[in-house]
Scaffold this motif. Structure first.
Motif, PDB file in Angstrom:
ATOM      1  N   ALA A 165      29.721  41.227  58.565  1.00 13.91           N
ATOM      2  CA  ALA A 165      29.569  40.586  59.872  1.00 13.91           C
ATOM      3  C   ALA A 165      30.929  40.371  60.539  1.00 13.91           C
ATOM      4  N   VAL A 166      31.890  39.853  59.784  1.00 11.14           N
ATOM      5  CA  VAL A 166      33.220  39.604  60.352  1.00 11.14           C
ATOM      6  C   VAL A 166      33.917  40.921  60.672  1.00 11.14           C
ATOM      7  N   ASP A 167      33.796  41.892  59.775  1.00 13.02           N
ATOM      8  CA  ASP A 167      34.417  43.197  60.003  1.00 13.02           C
ATOM      9  C   ASP A 167      33.822  43.866  61.245  1.00 13.02           C
ATOM     10  N   PHE A 168      32.526  43.723  61.440  1.00  8.03           N
ATOM     11  CA  PHE A 168      31.844  44.259  62.624  1.00  8.03           C
ATOM     12  C   PHE A 168      32.435  43.643  63.889  1.00  8.03           C
ATOM     13  N   MET A 169      32.620  42.330  63.883  1.00  5.73           N
ATOM     14  CA  MET A 169      33.207  41.662  65.049  1.00  5.73           C
ATOM     15  C   MET A 169      34.666  42.068  65.250  1.00  5.73           C
ATOM     16  N   GLU A 170      35.416  42.154  64.150  1.00  5.50           N
ATOM     17  CA  GLU A 170      36.844  42.503  64.243  1.00  5.50           C
ATOM     18  C   GLU A 170      37.057  43.900  64.823  1.00  5.50           C
ATOM     19  N   HIS A 171      36.084  44.770  64.656  1.00  5.52           N
ATOM     20  CA  HIS A 171      36.206  46.135  65.168  1.00  5.52           C
ATOM     21  C   HIS A 171      35.378  46.342  66.435  1.00  5.52           C
ATOM     22  N   LEU A 211      29.019  39.876  50.783  1.00  2.00           N
ATOM     23  CA  LEU A 211      29.010  41.176  51.467  1.00  2.00           C
ATOM     24  C   LEU A 211      28.497  41.027  52.891  1.00  2.00           C
ATOM     25  N   LEU A 212      27.439  40.251  53.089  1.00  3.52           N
ATOM     26  CA  LEU A 212      26.882  40.039  54.422  1.00  3.52           C
ATOM     27  C   LEU A 212      27.939  39.443  55.341  1.00  3.52           C
ATOM     28  N   ASP A 213      28.647  38.445  54.849  1.00  6.12           N
ATOM     29  CA  ASP A 213      29.687  37.814  55.665  1.00  6.12           C
ATOM     30  C   ASP A 213      30.843  38.772  55.928  1.00  6.12           C
ATOM     31  N   TRP A 214      31.242  39.535  54.906  1.00 12.96           N
ATOM     32  CA  TRP A 214      32.340  40.483  55.093  1.00 12.96           C
ATOM     33  C   TRP A 214      31.977  41.511  56.166  1.00 12.96           C
ATOM     34  N   ALA A 240      23.227  29.950  56.824  1.00 13.62           N
ATOM     35  CA  ALA A 240      23.143  30.842  57.986  1.00 13.62           C
ATOM     36  C   ALA A 240      23.662  30.191  59.259  1.00 13.62           C
ATOM     37  N   PHE A 241      23.824  28.866  59.259  1.00 13.87           N
ATOM     38  CA  PHE A 241      24.299  28.161  60.445  1.00 13.87           C
ATOM     39  C   PHE A 241      25.787  27.820  60.352  1.00 13.87           C
ATOM     40  N   VAL A 242      26.463  28.399  59.372  1.00 12.08           N
ATOM     41  CA  VAL A 242      27.909  28.250  59.215  1.00 12.08           C
ATOM     42  C   VAL A 242      28.549  29.587  59.563  1.00 12.08           C
ATOM     43  N   ALA A 243      29.514  29.583  60.468  1.00 11.25           N
ATOM     44  CA  ALA A 243      30.130  30.842  60.896  1.00 11.25           C
ATOM     45  C   ALA A 243      30.694  31.598  59.691  1.00 11.25           C
ATOM     46  N   PRO A 244      30.461  32.909  59.615  1.00 13.73           N
ATOM     47  CA  PRO A 244      30.947  33.667  58.457  1.00 13.73           C
ATOM     48  C   PRO A 244      32.472  33.768  58.434  1.00 13.73           C
ATOM     49  N   LYS A 245      33.012  33.759  57.241  1.00 12.88           N
ATOM     50  CA  LYS A 245      34.440  34.009  57.030  1.00 12.88           C
ATOM     51  C   LYS A 245      34.571  35.242  56.153  1.00 12.88           C
ATOM     52  N   LYS A 246      35.604  35.999  56.378  1.00 15.73           N
ATOM     53  CA  LYS A 246      35.767  37.261  55.651  1.00 15.73           C
ATOM     54  C   LYS A 246      36.323  36.992  54.258  1.00 15.73           C
ATOM     55  N   PRO A 247      35.505  37.181  53.219  1.00 17.98           N
ATOM     56  CA  PRO A 247      35.997  36.925  51.866  1.00 17.98           C
ATOM     57  C   PRO A 247      36.903  38.058  51.377  1.00 17.98           C
ATOM     58  N   ALA A 248      37.694  37.751  50.377  1.00 19.26           N
ATOM     59  CA  ALA A 248      38.505  38.790  49.746  1.00 19.26           C
ATOM     60  C   ALA A 248      37.604  39.728  48.959  1.00 19.26           C
ATOM     61  N   LEU A 249      38.046  40.968  48.783  1.00 27.01           N
ATOM     62  CA  LEU A 249      37.252  41.921  48.005  1.00 27.01           C
ATOM     63  C   LEU A 249      37.208  41.475  46.551  1.00 27.01           C
ATOM     64  N   GLU A 271      34.836  49.314  51.045  1.00 24.79           N
ATOM     65  CA  GLU A 271      34.785  47.892  50.689  1.00 24.79           C
ATOM     66  C   GLU A 271      33.396  47.438  50.250  1.00 24.79           C
ATOM     67  N   ILE A 272      32.361  48.020  50.833  1.00 26.62           N
ATOM     68  CA  ILE A 272      30.998  47.633  50.483  1.00 26.62           C
ATOM     69  C   ILE A 272      30.784  47.695  48.972  1.00 26.62           C
ATOM     70  N   ASP A 273      31.326  48.723  48.362  1.00 25.22           N
ATOM     71  CA  ASP A 273      31.046  49.000  46.947  1.00 25.22           C
ATOM     72  C   ASP A 273      31.602  47.942  46.006  1.00 25.22           C
ATOM     73  N   TYR A 274      32.676  47.285  46.402  1.00 25.14           N
ATOM     74  CA  TYR A 274      33.234  46.234  45.540  1.00 25.14           C
ATOM     75  C   TYR A 274      32.250  45.076  45.386  1.00 25.14           C
ATOM     76  N   PHE A 275      31.620  44.689  46.481  1.00 22.89           N
ATOM     77  CA  PHE A 275      30.660  43.574  46.425  1.00 22.89           C
ATOM     78  C   PHE A 275      29.418  43.960  45.615  1.00 22.89           C
ATOM     79  N   ILE A 276      28.964  45.193  45.808  1.00 22.57           N
ATOM     80  CA  ILE A 276      27.774  45.653  45.089  1.00 22.57           C
ATOM     81  C   ILE A 276      28.068  45.781  43.600  1.00 22.57           C
ATOM     82  N   LEU A 277      29.201  46.396  43.274  1.00 20.85           N
ATOM     83  CA  LEU A 277      29.540  46.631  41.867  1.00 20.85           C
ATOM     84  C   LEU A 277      29.779  45.320  41.119  1.00 20.85           C
ATOM     85  N   GLN A 278      30.391  44.354  41.784  1.00 23.69           N
ATOM     86  CA  GLN A 278      30.633  43.068  41.115  1.00 23.69           C
ATOM     87  C   GLN A 278      29.331  42.451  40.625  1.00 23.69           C
ATOM     88  N   LYS A 279      28.303  42.454  41.471  1.00 22.75           N
ATOM     89  CA  LYS A 279      27.012  41.881  41.084  1.00 22.75           C
ATOM     90  C   LYS A 279      26.386  42.667  39.929  1.00 22.75           C
TER      91      LYS A 279
END
Length: 772
Positions: free
Chosen positions: A517-523, A512-515, A144-153, A165-173
């Motif tokens: 978070a970064v997407d939220f900042m990017e937009h 997914l959390l990191d994706w 949690a103390f490492v800045a998030p990076k946007k992972p690939a789907l 995009e959310i669904d790819y992370f959920i479905l993979q698990k």
């Protein structure tokens, strides 16, 4: 009815067998889980150490055995204190690592954890540690103390299922665990879920009919957009923020006098409705008074910092309470906005997270310069409704920049806000947290483990906000994204939404959390965009139906292979009742109201002084305001809402408990608001020219948000006929003698009482107050 003790024994034995079977199934499933290709310290190893090892080999020096710490690399790698020729960990060599040798030993004199601890590592856990050591026994900074990076789907097999995009992370698990997602929920249940999540109200008949009739591919998205534009959206979104900001209508402590902080609540609703982006939303609240050319609206926003409890009791020590106010603001920043238990460093260095006590007081220093005192005035007249620093809202303000404030009269309206001293107040580390035990002087600063404070930032609350929204800050975006996920799915990706630290839960879907978070900042920290992203996902739209296989594999729905199902919040239960009956007063904003409440509660828990010493119930349309506007007196919060787990707003609360108690059923059966709504809806239905079963069907749709099936209609109609025969003139009058809303003239009271009981029954269905 007398129940046989043998029957009870059989039930208990069956329950025990079932629980043992579940435990065995869970253990087998856990044991068969594959070992990851790359073992992570944060996500694979530290949870094992935390559960099984760190009680004796962790950060608590008083309980540490053999001088060994396993939570720090430098300690774990060095020679053992009692055996200098041995090392706990030898990177790359498990056969030379005492940790592995001890946890894999069958010799009771050697094995760790010792048998006396009743702790034991599973075969999988031992293999994980072995592989981690083979791969270098690499320690990592807490995730949690490492800045998030946007992972690939992620890559998934069922490519037709994801909608965003959310669904790819959920479905993979899910695919990793051999699960498949549920089908999409039927349109009626899906619309009810969406409506409660976006506006906190049941869908209207008009919205239900139009959505059911719309066969276009984007029908659901149109419903989402329509609800997001509804002014009730701001009220729904504001509720969580009021919990976080510990908003209440009284000062707290014993006297618990009245305060007029409600214009700040009006601003929060307004900010959500106009979609103020999260970085501005928080910055205005933290430091609106310090912004260049600050406006009255920005100043009003800083009421966020002044919602804490304030004493009005004589005999208090002013500096003690002033220090408590600063502490409250600091702790809110930590728990509510950063998701860490920074308050643990108030008295000493944090035991588990890397927060020294000195850094706590550096953070404390940002809030220590406010022009406030520990006690300003004792309980009394209007001048005590807000404490300095304060702002006055005049009629001219309402006609211009503060037009969103629902000021209904010409009385003086004052709100507590922020305002700093002209000179800087010195801040000291307080030994053991005691206000009268100052230690070394400290300057403003931030926890370096999170992100060092940029010296180019202003050394005040505005600079603190810039630090929070620095793209390198690892927590701000993650924490808010997690809060919103919790709002729509029942629990966060990190379940402990107020603790992202070492003792908090790990994220169930870290990528997914990191994706997000970064997407939220990017937009641009766009809240409405994030909300729409979540509710338009296939993950969100799933049916809540649970199969025996999914219950056995994933009882807590961690993998989200089915839709969310849980009771709606206390305020929205009231809103559902008022809205479905036609009683709801939709006015937005304004002073809090005092609806029906059992007599004597305030009077039995008061000092006997001030405006809130006795409960004077409101009347007329004020009785039918939304739950968010119910007056909250901290020492005696609204009982019907407290029973349904509403916050009493003493402190920052980012996650409400979800309990299930008999008292909740008693509220639904006996609360005057529920009974009055049942009577009013029944009267309206009786005045329509329709058959009894059609009236009942309409009531069911208004309350449960779907068409009843044939059996439900038959049962409720039969119940109506039964009550109609059973009711006497006396019981009819008793049934109808509830609430202040007038009974229409020339109505058949016996039919009204019978239909009222049917409506009350519908309100008491579990499905009615459940989001599913």
């Amino acid at each position: 009815m007398r129940i046989s003790p043998y029957y009870l024994l059989a039930v208990i034995a069956g329950f025990v067998w079932y629980m043992q079977s579940c435990a065995t199934s869970s253990a087998n499933h856990s044991g068969s889980e594959a070992i990851p290709e790359v073992v992570s310290y944060n996500f694979d190893i530290r949870p094992i150490l935390s559960d099984k090892c760190l009680a004796c080999h962790g950060p608590d020096a008083n309980k540490r055995e053999a001088g060994l710490r396993l939570d720090m690399a430098e300690s774990a790698y060095k020679a053992l204190k009692e055996h200098p020729s041995a090392h706990a960990l030898v990177p790359g060599k498990p056969e030379l690592s005492e940790v592995f040798l001890r946890i894999s030993s069958t010799d009771t004199a050697m094995m760790m954890p010792p048998p006396s601890s009743n702790l034991k590592l599973s075969a999988r856990e031992i293999k994980l540690i072995e592989k981690w050591i083979q791969q270098g026994a690499t320690y990592e900074k807490h995730w949690a103390f490492v800045a998030p990076k946007k992972p690939a789907l992620p890559t998934v097999k069922e490519t037709d299922w994801p909608k965003n995009e959310i669904d790819y992370f959920i479905l993979q698990k899910q695919e990793e665990k051999g699960l498949k997602p549920n089908d999409e929920a039927d349109k009626e249940r899906l619309l009810k879920r969406l409506s409660f999540d976006l506006v906190g109200l049941p869908p209207s008949l008009q919205l239900m009919d139009s959505f059911l009739a719309d066969k276009s591919a984007n029908a659901y998205e149109k419903a989402v957009d329509q609800l997001l534009k509804n002014p009730a959206y701001g009220e729904k979104m504001a509720l969580h923020w009021l919990d976080l900001a510990r908003y209440a209508d009284s000062h707290g402590y014993q006297d618990d006098g009245y305060r007029t902080q409600w214009p700040w609540r009006d601003w929060v609703i307004h900010a959500f409705n106009k979609n103020m982006h999260y970085n501005d939303f928080v910055t205005w609240q933290l430091a609106g008074d310090l912004m260049p050319n600050s406006t009255k609206e920005q100043l009003l926003a800083t009421g966020f910092n002044r919602n804490h409890k304030i004493t009005e009791e004589g005999g208090t020590i002013p500096e003690e309470y002033r220090t408590m106010y600063v502490t409250d603001r600091t702790d809110l920043l930590g728990k509510g906005l950063l998701g860490v238990t920074i308050e643990c460093a108030h008295c000493h260095d944090h035991k588990y997270d890397p927060f020294p006590q000195k850094e706590y007081y550096q953070l404390f220093a940002f809030f220590n310069n406010v022009k406030e005192v520990g006690i300003e005035s004792v309980i009394g007249g209007p001048d005590t409704y807000a404490k300095k620093p304060l702002m006055e809202i005049c009629d001219e303000d309402i006609q211009s920049i503060l037009s969103f404030v629902n000021k209904r009269d010409t009385n003086r309206l004052i709100v507590s806000v922020m305002g700093d001293l002209d000179t800087t107040r010195k801040t000291f580390l307080l030994k053991r947290g005691a206000y009268d035990a100052p230690g070394e002087e400290v300057q403003v600063g931030t926890p370096t483990a999170i992100l060092p404070f940029n010296p180019s930032y202003p050394k005040n609350r505005l600079g603190l906000s810039k630090w929070m929204f620095d793209k390198k800050n690892p927590l701000t975006a993650r924490v808010y994204v997690n809060h919103l996920w919790q709002e729509f799915f029942g629990k966060g990706i990190v379940k402990t939404s107020g603790d992202f630290g070492m003792q908090g839960d790990l994220p169930t879907h870290p990528a997914l959390l990191d994706w997000l978070a970064v997407d939220f900042m990017e937009h641009g920290w766009d809240i409405k965009r994030l909300v729409k992203q979540m509710v338009t996902s296939a993950t969100y739209r799933q049916s809540a139906v649970i199969t025996p296989e999914k219950l056995a594999t994933d009882p807590d729905n961690v993998l989200l292979a089915r839709g969310p199902r849980y009771r709606i919040q206390a305020e929205f239960i009231k809103d559902l009742v008022l809205s479905s009956s036609g009683l709801l007063n939709p006015t937005i904003g304004g002073p809090s109201v005092k609806p029906y409440q059992p007599a004597g509660l305030w009077e039995g828990a008061t000092s006997g002084r001030g405006l809130l010493s006795a409960y004077n119930q409101d009347h007329g349309s004020s009785l039918y305001r939304r739950g968010i506007y119910t007056l909250i007196k901290r020492t005696v919060p609204p009982p019907s809402m407290a029973i349904f787990d509403a916050s009493n707003r003493d402190l920052c609360e980012v996650r409400r408990l979800k309990t299930n108690t008999p008292l909740q059923a008693l509220v639904m059966l006996n609360d005057p608001t529920v009974l009055e709504a049942s009577r009013v809806l029944a009267a309206r239905l009786l005045q329509e020219n329709s058959a009894v079963n059609d009236k009942i069907s309409k009531a069911f749709r208004l309350i449960v948000s779907r068409q009843p099936n044939k059996k439900e209609t038959e049962l409720l109609t039969a119940y109506y006929e039964k009550e109609l025969k059973k009711l006497t003139p006396a019981s009819t009058e008793r049934s109808l003698a509830v609430g202040e809303y007038l009974i229409p003239a020339r109505i058949d009271k016996k039919k009204l009482a019978a239909l009222m009981r049917v409506v009350t029954t519908i309100y008491n269905l579990e499905e009615t107050i459940t989001k599913s």
